[in-house]
Design a protein around this motif. Structure first.
Motif, mmCIF file in Angstrom:
data_model
loop_
_atom_site.group_PDB
_atom_site.id
_atom_site.type_symbol
_atom_site.label_atom_id
_atom_site.label_comp_id
_atom_site.label_asym_id
_atom_site.label_seq_id
_atom_site.Cartn_x
_atom_site.Cartn_y
_atom_site.Cartn_z
ATOM 1 N N PHE A 142 0.456 5.979 -3.095
ATOM 2 C CA PHE A 142 -0.268 5.559 -1.783
ATOM 3 C C PHE A 142 1.137 6.986 -0.966
ATOM 4 C CE2 PHE A 142 1.517 2.758 1.655
ATOM 5 C CZ PHE A 142 0.347 2.380 2.278
ATOM 6 N N LEU A 248 -1.473 -3.805 -1.244
ATOM 7 C CA LEU A 248 -1.020 -4.120 0.671
ATOM 8 C C LEU A 248 -1.483 -5.593 1.248
ATOM 9 C CD1 LEU A 248 -3.288 -0.594 1.312
ATOM 10 C CD2 LEU A 248 -1.174 -0.571 0.344
ATOM 11 N N VAL A 334 3.403 -2.585 1.198
ATOM 12 C CA VAL A 334 3.302 -1.883 -0.433
ATOM 13 C C VAL A 334 3.778 -2.438 -0.915
ATOM 14 C CG1 VAL A 334 3.030 -0.290 -0.983
ATOM 15 C CG2 VAL A 334 2.758 0.191 1.758
#
Length: 383
Positions: A142, A248, A334
């Motif tokens: 990420f 997310l 996240v």
């Protein structure tokens, strides 16, 4: 200014409101008077809504504006506007408003850069499944995805910096500075008068661009470069926030994300509204280019007129999306565990290329170096 059908419009504040445009026109007329050595503290306490109602008669707002401005300032009524034309005043007023919009965007982009740099650094080791053409591709992190978003935002910042220094636009009735020359006594003195006016307004001076509209198309393109970058981020967040993905999510906020019918819903409203702006912006910039390409003679019949509301709409919508994107990134959640679980579930298929290449490692390539490059660029360091 409020817009019921563009939720979030209030975030743009006074940018390009009717009152702000009128104030900018007053500034232009005041600067012109000051450059000529006249009293320039103009009063402008008149009804903007009434002014708007009278605008149709002359086809532009400057004509009724001058009538009201002269009535409010009788001591300079005969010298006010002398040497200028309507396009000089309106174009330069729109320049002033565009520069204020660029300053607003620059602040929001700064917030975005900080938030993205933090996400990229914090999650450089957060492994997840990369997706190409909607399907699992290879492992990635990420942090690298956030670094990609950061590069797009930095591209937008560069585009904005290249377009924000809009110049004054004064050319007289037909772009020849005929009236200013007669007023000042010589061509050189007329050019000096324009430069002095630009200095009062804090704008660069340049020859008239009344039918060469690159300053406005350039800033419109910069606005779209911004919304393109933010649209990419919003799209990724929308995908990542689907319940079946769950990687997310937006930060919760009181009164945001609900449904009128389904109490269970928590809609990713910021991302939805940012994506909306990204979809709406390119046609507006296209209208600015169409207007520029259709300019004729020394003042176009219609293509000049279509720029005004188009630029205002694009500017305000970009400002709204800028603030929404900054808020989205500053609060983005996240779920590293969900990303790891998805990556694990994608095996062994997601490792097919790694096996083909005979790689025994994590198969993350130059991810760290690419993240470092984005962070260095964000800090203004050589990559």
């Amino acid at each position: 200014m409020t817009d019921l059908l563009w939720p979030g419009d209030a975030r743009a504040g006074d940018l390009f409101t009717d009152a702000s445009v009128v104030e900018a026109m007053v500034r232009v007329e005041s600067a012109w008077l000051a450059a000529r050595g006249h009293k320039s503290d103009l009063k402008a306490g008149f009804d903007v809504r009434a002014l708007a109602a009278e605008t149709e008669g002359g086809g532009n707002p400057v004509i009724p504006f001058l009538k009201l401005l002269r009535a409010a300032n009788p001591s300079v009524a005969t010298t006010l506007h002398t040497g200028l034309t309507s396009q000089d005043v309106l174009d330069t007023a729109l320049v002033l408003q565009s520069r204020e919009t660029c300053a607003f965007l620059a602040k929001a982009l700064g917030r975005q850069v900080v938030a993205l740099a933090q996400l990229a650094e914090r999650h450089r080791g957060t492994r997840m499944a990369a997706r190409t053409l909607t399907q699992h591709a290879i492992p990635t992190t990420f942090g690298l995805k956030a670094a990609g978003w950061l590069q797009g935002v930095l591209d937008a910042r560069d585009a904005l910096n290249g377009a924000a220094d809009l110049p004054i636009q004064i050319g007289g009735a037909a772009g020849s500075l005929a009236a200013p020359t007669a007023l000042a006594g010589s061509p050189a003195a007329a050019l000096d008068l324009v430069s002095a006016t630009a200095a009062v307004l804090g704008l660069p001076a340049r020859p008239p661009w009344h039918t060469a509209r690159a300053p406005f198309t350039r800033v419109a393109d910069a606005f779209v470069t911004c919304t393109d970058a933010w649209g990419k981020i919003a799209n990724d967040v929308l995908l990542g926030s689907r319940p079946e993905v769950g990687e997310l999510s937006e930060a919760p906020a009181e009164g945001r994300g609900g449904s009128s019918a389904m109490p269970n819903k928590q809609n990713p409203v910021l991302s939805i509204l940012i994506r909306r702006a990204a979809l709406a912006a390119p046609p507006l910039a296209a209208t600015m280019h169409t207007a520029a390409a259709n300019a004729i003679d020394e003042r176009p019949d219609g293509s000049w007129h279509v720029e005004w509301a188009t630029l205002r709409t694009l500017a305000r919508r970009t400002a709204v999306a800028a603030d929404q994107t900054a808020e989205l990134l500053e609060g983005l959640r996240v779920d590293a565990a969900r990303m790891a679980a998805t990556l694990t579930a994608a095996r062994p298929g997601i490792d097919a290329e790694r096996r083909k290449m005979g790689d025994e490692g994590q198969y993350l390539g130059a991810s760290d170096e690419l993240i470092d490059a984005a962070l260095a660029r964000a800090q203004g360091k050589p990559c």
